[in-house]
Design an enzyme around this catalytic site. Structure first.
Site, PDB file in Angstrom:
ATOM      1  N   ALA A 347       0.930  -1.204  -0.068  1.00 45.86           N
ATOM      2  CA  ALA A 347       0.092  -0.145  -0.258  1.00 45.86           C
ATOM      3  C   ALA A 347       0.846   1.192   0.078  1.00 45.86           C
ATOM      4  O   ALA A 347       1.922   1.131   0.268  1.00 45.86           O
ATOM      5  CB  ALA A 347      -0.982  -0.028   1.251  1.00 45.86           C
ATOM      6  N   LYS A 348       0.366   2.378  -0.543  1.00 47.21           N
ATOM      7  CA  LYS A 348       1.297   3.694  -0.606  1.00 47.21           C
ATOM      8  C   LYS A 348       1.466   4.155   0.708  1.00 47.21           C
ATOM      9  O   LYS A 348       2.700   4.595   1.047  1.00 47.21           O
ATOM     10  CB  LYS A 348       0.306   4.468  -1.421  1.00 47.21           C
ATOM     11  CG  LYS A 348       1.109   5.815  -1.804  1.00 47.21           C
ATOM     12  CD  LYS A 348       2.435   5.373  -2.705  1.00 47.21           C
ATOM     13  CE  LYS A 348       3.391   6.581  -3.012  1.00 47.21           C
ATOM     14  NZ  LYS A 348       4.476   6.059  -3.985  1.00 47.21           N
ATOM     15  N   VAL A 349       0.528   3.905   1.596  1.00 51.93           N
ATOM     16  CA  VAL A 349       1.142   4.400   3.154  1.00 51.93           C
ATOM     17  C   VAL A 349       0.940   3.111   3.888  1.00 51.93           C
ATOM     18  O   VAL A 349      -0.057   2.446   4.073  1.00 51.93           O
ATOM     19  CB  VAL A 349      -0.066   5.446   3.613  1.00 51.93           C
ATOM     20  CG1 VAL A 349       0.410   5.985   5.209  1.00 51.93           C
ATOM     21  CG2 VAL A 349      -0.098   6.756   2.843  1.00 51.93           C
TER      22      VAL A 349
END
Length: 353
Positions: A347-349
């Site tokens: 996931a991006k974060v």
């Protein structure tokens, strides 16, 4: 054919890699003065020690800053173990310390928590992010915006080079310098590297069936080796092991043989000279050695990519070194039939705590 099926695999990562010259120009034009102002305010406090915090790609940027601070300023530095405060609730005394947290998103809970604890423990806190409204930026006393623009690809590319340049400008500001003058050629040189994409595409063919890879460097190039290994693992899923050249000789060299792909990042300077005995040992073992570095080193290897480092200070070369390795990860992933825009399980974060 649907709109979704017609989208070219890797188009998001490709587009963001291509933005890097523009990001570097923007940071030099719009970010240098604010970064220098922050550096001057922090320098006035005369911190005795620096702690650096990050995860993933930003941790590699923090490692680059550690080299800068230790070499350029003679400041003792360390990379934090966030679990000591987030999991074990340790209460450090950080009086007169500078704590720098580096994060693309500024949203990881453990970074926010450890920065909050550091500030409560008496530290001067600085967040280096791509989001000035992020929780990390708001938790820190000072903030530097890397001005990379929205990054949608899961593999970070433009934010990494922006973090490196921002950290370089910050360290130059701490020592009373400007930094932008020495860095002014970087956007043009980055454009030149991106224009040589076909060279990287051809180089990537040798890694299509690789079962593992080893990356090595020394000095300023070591964070590049770690970041390149991360990019290869998160996009192509090839186990890529990164070692300082000195550490490679202390045991891991035993796993290198004549079918083991080894990538060496050779900075043009003292780090490259320190790596030379390692390169000699790798050649003696018959390793498939690919060099990213000066022409003389590339010519002596199995293959490689000549970096445009003439006249570029060694401490700035990592900003250029990583770009062809980003391209390599991208091309290897495509050659293996995978999509670099959609790494599995990522996931991006990342919500680490």
């Amino acid at each position: 054919m649907s709109a979704t099926s017609s989208v070219r695999p890797g188009h998001v990562m490709s587009g963001e890699m291509a933005e890097q010259p523009a990001v570097l120009r923007r940071l030099l034009a719009e970010g240098a003065a604010p970064i220098r102002a922050v550096a001057e305010r922090i320098a006035a406090r005369q911190p005795r020690f620096v702690l650096l915090t990050g995860r993933g790609t930003s941790d590699n940027a923090a490692l680059y800053a550690k080299y800068l601070l230790e070499i350029q300023l003679g400041k003792p530095c360390g990379l934090t173990s966030m679990s000591t405060t987030t999991a074990y609730e340790a209460k450090p005394d950080l009086t007169d310390c500078l704590v720098i947290a580096v994060s693309q998103s500024g949203g990881s809970p453990d970074l926010v928590a450890s920065t909050t604890t550091a500030r409560e423990a008496g530290a001067t806190t600085l967040a280096v992010t791509n989001n000035p409204e992020s929780p990390l930026a708001l938790a820190s006393e000072f903030h530097i915006d890397v001005l990379a623009g929205p990054e949608k690809a899961l593999p970070a590319t433009k934010t990494y080079t922006a973090e490196l340049l921002a950290l370089y400008l910050f360290v130059e500001g701490l020592r009373g310098g400007d930094g932008a003058g020495a860095a002014h050629r970087l956007p043009e040189l980055a454009e030149g590297i991106l224009a040589r994409h076909e060279e990287i595409r051809q180089l990537a063919a040798r890694y299509r069936f690789a079962e593992r890879m080893v990356l090595t460097s020394r000095g300023y190039g070591y964070p590049t080796a770690k970041e390149a290994a991360l990019k290869l693992m998160e996009t192509s899923y090839i186990p890529a092991l990164s070692y300082s050249g000195a550490d490679l000789l202390h045991g891991p060299l035993a796993m290198v043989d004549n079918v083991s792909p080894v990538i060496a990042i050779v900075t043009d300077g003292r780090g490259g000279k320190a790596l030379q005995p390692v390169l000699d040992r790798l050649r003696d073992r018959g390793a498939d050695l690919v060099v990213f570095g000066p022409k003389a080193q590339v010519d002596a290897a199995s293959a490689g990519f000549v970096l445009p480092t003439d006249g570029v200070p060694e401490e700035l070369q990592p900003i250029l070194e990583i770009i062809p390795l980003q391209l390599l990860a991208y091309e290897v992933t495509l050659a293996r039939g995978q999509d670099p825009d959609a790494p599995r399980a990522l996931a991006k974060v990342t919500e680490t705590r």
